[in-house]
Design a protein around this motif. Structure first.
Motif, PDB file in Angstrom:
ATOM      1  N   LYS A  72     -91.259  96.491  84.921  1.00 12.73           N
ATOM      2  CA  LYS A  72     -89.839  96.869  84.981  1.00 12.73           C
ATOM      3  C   LYS A  72     -89.589  97.888  86.085  1.00 12.73           C
ATOM      4  O   LYS A  72     -88.646  97.752  86.868  1.00 12.73           O
ATOM      5  N   SER A  73     -90.423  98.917  86.140  1.00 15.23           N
ATOM      6  CA  SER A  73     -90.223  99.961  87.161  1.00 15.23           C
ATOM      7  C   SER A  73     -90.544  99.423  88.549  1.00 15.23           C
ATOM      8  O   SER A  73     -89.803  99.672  89.509  1.00 15.23           O
ATOM      9  N   THR A  74     -91.621  98.687  88.660  1.00 14.58           N
ATOM     10  CA  THR A  74     -92.044  98.161  89.962  1.00 14.58           C
ATOM     11  C   THR A  74     -91.001  97.197  90.517  1.00 14.58           C
ATOM     12  O   THR A  74     -90.546  97.326  91.664  1.00 14.58           O
ATOM     13  N   HIS A  95     -82.344 103.279  88.543  1.00 13.00           N
ATOM     14  CA  HIS A  95     -82.489 104.244  87.444  1.00 13.00           C
ATOM     15  C   HIS A  95     -83.561 103.761  86.489  1.00 13.00           C
ATOM     16  O   HIS A  95     -83.580 102.585  86.111  1.00 13.00           O
ATOM     17  N   ASP A  96     -84.416 104.681  86.108  1.00 13.23           N
ATOM     18  CA  ASP A  96     -85.471 104.380  85.141  1.00 13.23           C
ATOM     19  C   ASP A  96     -85.191 105.255  83.927  1.00 13.23           C
ATOM     20  O   ASP A  96     -85.177 106.484  84.042  1.00 13.23           O
ATOM     21  N   LEU A  97     -84.934 104.624  82.784  1.00 13.05           N
ATOM     22  CA  LEU A  97     -84.547 105.416  81.611  1.00 13.05           C
ATOM     23  C   LEU A  97     -85.631 106.428  81.261  1.00 13.05           C
ATOM     24  O   LEU A  97     -85.321 107.558  80.862  1.00 13.05           O
ATOM     25  N   ASP A  98     -86.897 106.041  81.424  1.00 16.96           N
ATOM     26  CA  ASP A  98     -87.984 106.994  81.148  1.00 16.96           C
ATOM     27  C   ASP A  98     -87.858 108.235  82.040  1.00 16.96           C
ATOM     28  O   ASP A  98     -88.083 109.363  81.582  1.00 16.96           O
ATOM     29  N   ASP A  99     -87.505 108.034  83.300  1.00 22.07           N
ATOM     30  CA  ASP A  99     -87.360 109.177  84.205  1.00 22.07           C
ATOM     31  C   ASP A  99     -86.223 110.090  83.762  1.00 22.07           C
ATOM     32  O   ASP A  99     -86.317 111.323  83.852  1.00 22.07           O
TER      33      ASP A  99
HETATM   34 MG   LIG Z   1     -91.508 101.719  83.623  1.00 19.45          MG
END
Ligand SMILES: [Mg+2]
Ligand SMILES: Nc1ncnc2c1ncn2[C@@H]1O[C@H](COP(=O)(O)OP(=O)(O)OP(=O)(O)O)[C@@H](O)[C@H]1O
Ligand SMILES: O=C(O)C1=C[C@@H](O)[C@@H](O)[C@H](O)C1
Length: 233
Positions: free
Chosen positions: A18-20, A34-38
């Protein structure tokens, strides 16, 4: 879909990419990523494993639900520091003091920008990658359903156990829920979540044995088709 809501939301288990893929996709679209984890890490001021270890998974999930509601702008659950963020609407799941963590400021972030633009309007345009477990919570499923009903794309990046373990390693230490025997934990996690990922998504892309460029191309094609369909309506 409003300009400040995501054009596409990526869901799927840890290691699905997902992030990549999300970063590549946003670059190709010329939009924000946007990355929700971030956003959770920024709100908490702590890395994900430390949030889990110090404050517990339940606290992490509350932050996650709050930030997803803000990102999708649906007036969903207001979990963290509700009085200060002015986004209103929806249930207030936590109290203002975050009694489970003993730190009144955790997750509130003072003047940090958590994507609400200061006036309650969501500022999460572009590509939004969720955490692996984000769709598990019922409130989050409702927020995703509302977003999809309004024309949003929710892409489930699927991945086989073998492909995921090849990416994450047999003993992953970055993901608290996969620590130890990563293969066994990933297998159980995906079995428990597969139906949920399928239910919340509007499109499914199998990423196993495919590189990030290829997957990004497929998503770009899908977005272009959705845009063309929107224009013809
Ligand atoms: Mg991720
Ligand atoms: N299509 C792919 N092929 C090979 N490796 C990949 C692919 N996509 C991602 N990876 C690698 O797999 C690992 C996990 O990817 P990534 O962090 O993007 O997953 P994620 O879905 O965001 O996971 P999480 O839910 O834990 O945030 C990274 O090391 C990344 O480089
Ligand atoms: O699968 C999960 O439940 C998680 C995945 C990560 O993205 C993080 O959101 C966190 O480690 C939890």
């Amino acid at each position: 879909m409003s300009g400040n809501r995501p054009r596409i939301v990526l869901v799927g288990p840890p290691g699905a990419g997902k992030s990549t893929v999300g970063r590549r996709l946003s670059a190709a679209l010329g939009t924000a990523y946007h990355d929700l984890d971030d956003h959770i890490v920024e709100a908490a001021g702590l890395p994900v494993p430390v949030i889990f270890a110090t404050h517990g998974e339940a606290h992490f999930r509350r932050l996650e639900t709050e930030l997803l509601a803000r990102a999708l702008g649906g007036g969903g659950a207001n979990v963290v520091g509700g009085a200060n963020h002015g986004d209103g609407g929806g249930a207030n799941v936590d109290d203002a003091n975050h009694g489970d963590c003993g730190d009144a400021n955790l997750g509130d972030g003072g003047d940090a920008n958590h994507g609400d633009g200061g006036d309650g309007a969501p500022q999460f345009g572009g590509v939004l990658a969720l955490g692996g477990g984000t769709p598990v919570q019922l409130l989050n499923q409702r927020a995703l359903a509302a977003y999809a009903a309004a024309g949003g794309i929710v892409a489930f990046l699927d991945v086989s156990v073998d492909a995921a373990v090849a990416r994450l390693g047999e003993h992953n230490t970055d993901r608290p829920l996969l620590a130890g025997d990563t293969r066994a934990k990933f297998t159980a996690l995906l079995a428990a979540r597969r139906d949920i990922y399928e239910a919340v998504s509007t499109v499914i892309v199998d990423t196993s044995g495919r590189n990030a460029t290829d997957i990004t191309e497929e998503l770009l094609t899908h977005i272009a088709k959705e845009d063309a369909d929107d224009r013809s309506q």
